[in-house]
Scaffold this active site. Structure first.
Site, PDB file in Angstrom:
ATOM      1  N   ASP A  17       2.868   8.020 -23.583  1.00 30.19           N
ATOM      2  CA  ASP A  17       2.926   9.473 -23.640  1.00 30.19           C
ATOM      3  C   ASP A  17       2.419  10.039 -22.325  1.00 30.19           C
ATOM      4  O   ASP A  17       1.527   9.462 -21.686  1.00 30.19           O
ATOM      5  CB  ASP A  17       2.070  10.000 -24.807  1.00 30.19           C
ATOM      6  CG  ASP A  17       2.084  11.521 -24.880  1.00 30.19           C
ATOM      7  OD1 ASP A  17       3.119  12.073 -25.289  1.00 30.19           O
ATOM      8  OD2 ASP A  17       1.075  12.138 -24.510  1.00 30.19           O
ATOM      9  N   GLU A  19       1.023  13.648 -20.337  1.00 25.46           N
ATOM     10  CA  GLU A  19       0.625  15.049 -20.336  1.00 25.46           C
ATOM     11  C   GLU A  19       0.975  15.610 -18.970  1.00 25.46           C
ATOM     12  O   GLU A  19       0.727  14.964 -17.941  1.00 25.46           O
ATOM     13  CB  GLU A  19      -0.868  15.210 -20.619  1.00 25.46           C
ATOM     14  CG  GLU A  19      -1.278  14.810 -22.029  1.00 25.46           C
ATOM     15  CD  GLU A  19      -0.559  15.603 -23.100  1.00 25.46           C
ATOM     16  OE1 GLU A  19      -0.259  16.793 -22.873  1.00 25.46           O
ATOM     17  OE2 GLU A  19      -0.276  15.023 -24.175  1.00 25.46           O
ATOM     18  N   HIS A 164      -3.137  16.507 -27.894  1.00 27.82           N
ATOM     19  CA  HIS A 164      -2.318  16.612 -26.682  1.00 27.82           C
ATOM     20  C   HIS A 164      -2.990  15.891 -25.511  1.00 27.82           C
ATOM     21  O   HIS A 164      -2.978  16.379 -24.381  1.00 27.82           O
ATOM     22  CB  HIS A 164      -2.041  18.076 -26.332  1.00 27.82           C
ATOM     23  CG  HIS A 164      -1.117  18.746 -27.301  1.00 27.82           C
ATOM     24  ND1 HIS A 164       0.254  18.503 -27.333  1.00 27.82           N
ATOM     25  CD2 HIS A 164      -1.363  19.637 -28.299  1.00 27.82           C
ATOM     26  CE1 HIS A 164       0.794  19.223 -28.296  1.00 27.82           C
ATOM     27  NE2 HIS A 164      -0.153  19.913 -28.904  1.00 27.82           N
ATOM     28  N   ASP A 169      -2.479  10.782 -28.581  1.00 29.00           N
ATOM     29  CA  ASP A 169      -1.162  11.080 -29.141  1.00 29.00           C
ATOM     30  C   ASP A 169      -0.364   9.807 -29.408  1.00 29.00           C
ATOM     31  O   ASP A 169       0.409   9.734 -30.370  1.00 29.00           O
ATOM     32  CB  ASP A 169      -0.386  12.000 -28.205  1.00 29.00           C
ATOM     33  CG  ASP A 169      -0.898  13.436 -28.237  1.00 29.00           C
ATOM     34  OD1 ASP A 169      -1.869  13.698 -28.977  1.00 29.00           O
ATOM     35  OD2 ASP A 169      -0.345  14.289 -27.523  1.00 29.00           O
TER      36      ASP A 169
END
Length: 501
Positions: A17, A19, A164, A169
């Site tokens: 993931d 950000e 987040h 996540d």
């Protein structure tokens, strides 16, 4: 580019993931602020290794207040973090040659990874395969959790609040998959024992609005941690959970092994069909084609639309002769096809004006951009497409479809007389070499037409050909679709003739 051997032991699934910053104005790109990944054994689902790090963007001013509100990562937090160039080797080693998994990674994370490697002039990692849990769960689990975002799924299963943050996540994503897989496993074992309408078959798309209330418990991470928080952990046996077989393995495996096609699949029509004028459509998925490295040369392609068999100018189309029906596909399913009298409906719309240039926002399963652009639609084209919309939507609803319908025409408020449509340029692949499946020509003021040949798949080289204001003739194939709870008609460009100024 470094290759990988399928015989190597890189069979782990890497859940990852990103950000990123949140663009504050049109045209502004994304900057990676954090990368997190977990390697999972594909046989036992045990967590093998994890890695996460904050990332310092080249331009810290991109970290706007809206960006901080989204993930809490401030400019001070990444002040001493490594740049993406400094972690590129590690990211490449983690991702390359493995199966990638994550939530909405096809449209976002995979694209950002390729962009980040392009910015440092390095070839990106290539996946062995991609599992997007947003698409997977929408198809298999249905919309029981509403919009199927990670936060909604976590609330539905009482897993707490999404932070987040990358590693949090990722772990939440894995837990959500386990819960969904277990529910599907139990329901498929004793469907009659569950409450009425609670059972969902693997291919169903339900719309249950039930959302369980859950305590909003944070998963805990220090967002102000310095770059030393970059870590690659080896998980000890006592920390490994979920040993042994689990329904999630079957759920993930079904991505590659599922042979039950979608009724709206864009693949080639079955050989069982006996319509003489049926032509093989360029599908949504990739198809083999011959690779050519020839330079542009004069072509004998007929000028204009009327000389091309199988393509109808919208003015020639009587909407009363348009019909839609399901036809056999791959001996095990159906796909919907639009017909005009006894032939597949294909359109040639001349002199369309490009409104918005080439888009590379979304990616396919291999991380390559899905190319599309927006043109203004003529009144005659609008008339035909609106009729097709009505016909397909009616059959779609009658056949039990429940996805959100997306009109093929985009009529913005205040611009009703200036509707637009999106045209897609599909990709064709031959032995891992990607090419444009659309034939692209250039027409100069004298009327001479040349076919443009491109030596490689590089969206950047197409941008100059599809600038706003450019006029072109478009030969369009119409593909009804039902994908990720969205349904409509996709317009695929079979051939484009670009007018040279």
């Amino acid at each position: 580019m470094m290759g990988y051997d399928l015989t190597d032991d890189r069979s782990e699934i890497v859940f990852f993931d990103l950000e990123t910053t949140v663009p504050s104005r049109a045209g502004q790109g994304f900057a990676i602020l954090e990368f997190g990944a977990i390697l999972v054994c594909s046989r036992k689902l045990e967590e093998l290794r994890s890695y996460s790090t904050l990332v310092r963007p080249a331009n810290p001013s991109l970290i706007s207040s809206s960006s901080v509100r989204c993930n809490g990562i401030t400019a001070d937090a990444v002040k001493s973090a490594p740049t993406f160039a400094e972690i590129a080797d590690t990211v490449y080693e983690i991702l390359h040659g493995r199966i990638w998994a994550g939530h909405n990674i096809l449209r976002f994370d995979c694209v950002r990874i390729r962009e980040a490697f392009a910015e440092i002039a390095r070839p990106p990692p290539e996946p062995k395969g991609i599992i997007d849990s947003l698409a997977l769960l929408t198809q298999k689990f249905g919309r029981r959790a509403g919009n199927m975002k990670m936060a909604s799924l976590a609330t539905y299963f009482g897993l707490g609040k999404q932070t987040h943050r990358s590693l949090d996540d990722v772990r939440m994503n894995i837990e959500v998959l386990k819960y969904c897989a277990t529910v599907l496993f139990l329901e498929s074992s004793l469907p009659d024992a569950f409450p009425e309408k609670s059972w969902v078959s693997p291919n169903a798309t339900t719309r249950s609005r039930k959302n369980g209330k859950a305590p909003l418990e944070g998963l805990g991470i220090n967002i102000d941690a310095p770059s030393s928080s970059s870590r690659f952990e080896n998980i000890s046996p006592e920390d490994r959970g979920n040993e042994g077989n689990h329904p999630l393995i079957a759920l993930l495996t079904s991505v590659a092994s599922n042979t039950s096609p979608d009724p709206f699949d864009m693949g080639t029509l079955s050989n069982e069909m006996h319509t003489d004028s049926l032509q093989q459509d360029v599908a949504m998925e990739e198809k083999p084609m011959t690779v050519s490295s020839e330079m542009p040369s004069a072509a004998t392609d007929p000028e204009g639309c009327s000389g091309n068999a199988g393509f109808l100018v919208p003015e020639e189309v009587s909407v009363s002769s348009i019909r839609a029906c399901f036809l056999p596909f791959n001996h095990s399913g159906q796909r919907m096809v639009l017909f005009y009298e006894d032939v597949i409906l294909q359109l040639c719309s001349p002199h369309l004006r490009v409104q918005f240039g080439l888009s590379t926002k979304f990616a396919d399963h291999a991380g390559r951009p899905r190319l599309s652009f927006v043109v203004n639609a003529s009144p005659s084209l609008c008339r035909v497409l609106e009729a097709c919309d009505d016909i397909v939507q009616k059959l779609f609803v009658e056949s039990g479809g429940s996805s959100d319908w997306r009109p093929v025409l985009n009529r913005k408020p205040g611009f009703f007389n200036y509707p637009t449509v999106r045209l897609h340029i599909p990709t064709a692949v031959n032995e891992d070499v990607a090419k444009y499946a659309t034939e692209i020509y250039q027409k100069d003021p004298s009327g001479t037409i040349q076919k443009l040949m491109f030596s490689k798949f590089d969206a950047a080289e197409l941008v100059t050909w599809f600038r706003p204001g450019t006029f072109l003739d478009a030969y369009i194939s119409l593909h009804p679709y039902d994908y990720q709870q969205s349904a409509g008609i996709r317009l695929v460009a079979k051939k484009l003739i670009i007018h040279k100024e």
